[in-house]
Design a protein around this motif. Structure first.
Motif, short mmCIF file in Angstrom:
data_model
loop_
_atom_site.label_atom_id
_atom_site.label_comp_id
_atom_site.label_asym_id
_atom_site.label_seq_id
_atom_site.Cartn_x
_atom_site.Cartn_y
_atom_site.Cartn_z
N LEU A 128 -11.69 25.57 -7.19
CA LEU A 128 -10.26 26.61 -7.26
C LEU A 128 -9.52 26.20 -8.26
CD1 LEU A 128 -9.22 25.80 -3.38
CD2 LEU A 128 -10.11 28.04 -4.49
N VAL A 129 -9.34 24.92 -8.98
CA VAL A 129 -8.78 24.58 -9.97
C VAL A 129 -9.22 25.13 -11.36
CG1 VAL A 129 -8.24 22.58 -11.71
CG2 VAL A 129 -7.92 22.25 -9.09
N LYS A 155 -10.84 26.79 7.56
CA LYS A 155 -9.99 28.00 7.54
C LYS A 155 -8.92 27.66 6.47
CE LYS A 155 -11.36 29.63 12.01
NZ LYS A 155 -10.90 30.17 13.42
N LEU A 156 -9.02 28.27 5.27
CA LEU A 156 -7.96 28.26 4.29
C LEU A 156 -7.13 29.76 4.20
CD1 LEU A 156 -10.03 26.64 1.30
CD2 LEU A 156 -8.64 25.45 3.23
N ARG A 157 -5.90 29.60 4.38
CA ARG A 157 -5.01 30.71 4.81
C ARG A 157 -4.35 31.29 3.57
NH1 ARG A 157 -5.37 31.07 10.15
NH2 ARG A 157 -5.74 29.30 11.33
N ARG A 166 -15.98 34.99 -2.76
CA ARG A 166 -17.23 34.71 -3.81
C ARG A 166 -17.83 33.23 -3.30
NH1 ARG A 166 -13.15 36.11 -7.90
NH2 ARG A 166 -12.97 34.13 -8.05
N HIS A 167 -17.00 32.22 -2.93
CA HIS A 167 -17.44 31.07 -2.40
C HIS A 167 -16.91 30.53 -1.38
CE1 HIS A 167 -18.65 26.60 -3.95
NE2 HIS A 167 -19.04 27.11 -2.76
N GLN A 168 -17.49 30.68 -0.03
CA GLN A 168 -16.84 30.45 1.08
C GLN A 168 -16.43 28.67 1.09
OE1 GLN A 168 -18.71 31.75 4.44
NE2 GLN A 168 -17.87 33.72 4.45
N PRO A 169 -15.46 28.49 1.84
CA PRO A 169 -15.19 26.87 2.06
C PRO A 169 -16.32 26.41 2.73
CG PRO A 169 -13.21 28.25 2.71
CD PRO A 169 -14.42 29.21 2.62
N PRO A 170 -16.60 25.16 2.40
CA PRO A 170 -17.61 24.52 3.10
C PRO A 170 -17.70 24.12 4.63
CG PRO A 170 -16.60 23.14 1.85
CD PRO A 170 -15.91 24.30 1.62
N LEU A 171 -18.72 23.47 5.20
CA LEU A 171 -18.55 23.12 6.66
C LEU A 171 -18.33 21.48 6.64
CD1 LEU A 171 -21.84 24.61 8.07
CD2 LEU A 171 -19.76 25.34 8.47
N LEU A 184 -2.02 24.47 -1.00
CA LEU A 184 -2.89 25.17 -0.26
C LEU A 184 -2.89 24.79 1.34
CD1 LEU A 184 -5.58 26.95 0.35
CD2 LEU A 184 -6.78 25.03 -0.52
N PHE A 185 -2.59 25.97 2.12
CA PHE A 185 -2.48 25.59 3.36
C PHE A 185 -3.78 26.38 4.34
CE2 PHE A 185 1.83 26.42 1.80
CZ PHE A 185 2.53 25.47 2.29
N GLY A 186 -3.96 25.56 5.50
CA GLY A 186 -5.19 26.12 5.99
C GLY A 186 -5.48 25.10 7.22
N THR A 187 -6.46 25.66 8.11
CA THR A 187 -6.93 24.66 9.19
C THR A 187 -7.43 23.54 8.68
OG1 THR A 187 -6.46 26.41 10.84
CG2 THR A 187 -7.82 24.29 11.65
N ARG A 188 -7.25 22.41 8.74
CA ARG A 188 -7.80 21.12 8.42
C ARG A 188 -8.09 21.00 6.89
NH1 ARG A 188 -13.14 20.04 10.62
NH2 ARG A 188 -13.43 22.42 10.52
N ALA A 189 -7.09 21.75 6.06
CA ALA A 189 -7.15 22.00 4.63
C ALA A 189 -7.25 20.52 3.84
CB ALA A 189 -6.07 22.73 4.04
#
Length: 461
Positions: free
Chosen positions: A432-433, A400-402, A388-393, A416-421
């Motif tokens: 998200l909250v 990249k949220l995993r 619905r709402h992609q992570p921002p640049l 929350l895990f992800g690259t450069r999270a």
């Protein structure tokens, strides 16, 4: 054995003889506020003490003073007399340095008529001179005085032995298994024991009146005067769902207005009670609306991660109830957005109207505060939220949220895990909250989202 089944030891005496200092010394920690100013203690302060292997329920009382029943000091004396009436042993304190005063003689005479065991304490009897001055207390007719110094710890060991010898035999006490107390903060399983509930708010919002209404007795000193409660007072309440450890606190004004040392100690005790609570009832005077200080207290509750119920007191005195409630809810929605959906209960603590709705609301928000979400269900929602709402640049590259997992409850906390999270903007974190709160029904409680990025193995060390 619960505190209600323990033998009761009451500390009584005129103001400023060191009752609260003695109370702190016997319970083994600084639990009651102590000051050189007479009359600091107004409400009965209770605590458990272990004296020579005997666990007792210790009660610190307000100073006994002659006053009309309708005055503040008259109400304080009535509270102290109620404590004496249920005592298994009364510790009657005098100031050895001041000698026997007419007030000491008057209340010693009154105590002899109460048919309660009394141990005479000559406090502030430091050194040999103090011990000699304590001998004057024989004239009170309460037996041999025990000379000690609560401030310096002199004679406390002898006092503990005397108390243990004068208590009812241990085998006559009703025995029950002691409740297990949970470890604070990081527990995974819901702890056994009573629900810890704190009543917080500005001065004169009706906190003590509310506690009296819940208990069905005049446990706390109340009246039109603001700031009557000076210390945090803990009592036990039972409802049809179990035991509640209830703490009434002193009113919390704006920090800039808190000038006196005594008030600073009172506010510190209130904040400490908030931190130890699981659920906090924020009492607001409905006739005055939501004040900025109410919002500051609400934000403090959220920062400490506690569940909260907003209690609009004095509802019977509100003229336009619909408009008032709408204005208050709108203000809360805007100014306490981090705990959106916080439950609001309206009542009159003075008349009791509507108070029966408070504890069910407390129990409900407590269940939400303890809630957990399975990892599978959580990540199905998380995938939909990303679509619905992609992570921002960030720096021209999309994060990249995993996956997510709930690491604990009390309050609900997610990792929350992800690259450069760890670079995730606050705006997306709020998205998200809010989604977690709405999807998994978590209104009115703090929701934490913690971030953990993955390490780049090719990055320079």
């Amino acid at each position: 054995m619960t505190s209600e089944n323990l033998p009761v030891v009451v500390i009584a005496g005129r103001p400023n003889v060191g009752k609260s200092t003695l109370f702190n010394r016997l319970v083994g920690r600084r639990q009651a506020i102590v000051s050189d100013m007479p009359g600091v203690t107004r409400d009965r302060k209770e605590g458990e003490a272990l004296l020579r292997g005997r666990r007792v329920r210790l009660i610190d009382t307000a100073g006994l003073e002659e006053a009309a029943p309708d005055t503040l000091y008259g109400r304080m004396r009535a509270s102290s007399e109620s404590a004496v009436a249920m005592a298994d042993l009364v510790l009657f304190c005098i100031d050895a340095r001041s000698g026997i005063t007419p007030a000491d003689a008057h209340f010693a005479s009154w105590l002899r008529r109460q048919n309660r065991p009394v141990l005479l304490i000559a406090n502030k009897a430091e050194g040999q001179a103090g011990t000699n001055a304590a001998l004057e207390a024989y004239s009170l007719g309460l037996g041999t005085p025990l000379a000690l110094s609560a401030e310096h710890g002199e004679g406390i060991a002898d006092l503990m032995g005397e108390i243990a010898e004068r208590l009812p035999p241990a085998e006559k006490q009703r025995r029950r298994e002691a409740p297990k107390v949970d470890a604070e903060g990081e527990e995974e399983e819901r702890p056994a024991g009573p629900l810890r509930l704190a009543i917080i708010g500005r001065p004169n919002a009706g906190k003590s009146t509310l506690l009296n209404c819940l208990l069905g007795e005049e446990r706390m000193i109340t009246g039109p005067e603001a700031g009557l409660t000076r210390d945090s007072i803990t009592v036990t309440l039972h409802d049809d769902q179990g035991e509640i450890r209830l703490v009434d606190t002193a009113g919390m004004r704006k920090r800039a207005r808190v000038e006196e040392h005594l008030e600073r100690m009172s506010v510190s005790a209130s904040i400490e009670a908030l931190k130890m609570a699981e659920v906090v009832v924020l009492v607001i005077d409905a006739t005055l609306g939501v004040h900025e200080q109410d919002l500051q207290i609400g934000r403090l509750i959220e920062r400490e991660g506690r569940a909260c119920v907003i209690a609009l007191n004095k509802w019977d005195a509100v003229e336009d109830r619909n408009a008032t409630k709408k204005a208050i809810l709108d203000r809360l929605e805007i100014s306490l957005a981090q705990v959106r959906g916080i439950p609001v209960v309206t009542f009159s603590a003075l008349t009791g109207a509507g108070v029966h709705r408070l504890l069910p609301a407390v129990r409900e928000v407590y269940e939400i505060w303890n809630s957990r979400v399975s990892t599978g269900e959580l990540n199905r929602w998380f995938e939909d939220a990303l679509e619905r709402h992609q992570p921002p640049l960030v720096d021209g590259r999309r994060l990249k949220l995993r996956y997510m997992t709930q690491v604990k409850a009390r309050p609900p906390t997610f990792l929350l895990f992800g690259t450069r999270a760890e670079q995730l903007p606050d705006s997306y974190k709020r998205y998200l909250v809010n989604g977690l709160r709405e999807t998994f029904h978590m209104p009115g409680v703090p929701v934490r989202v913690q971030l953990r990025g993955t390490k780049n193995p090719y990055a320079e060390k």
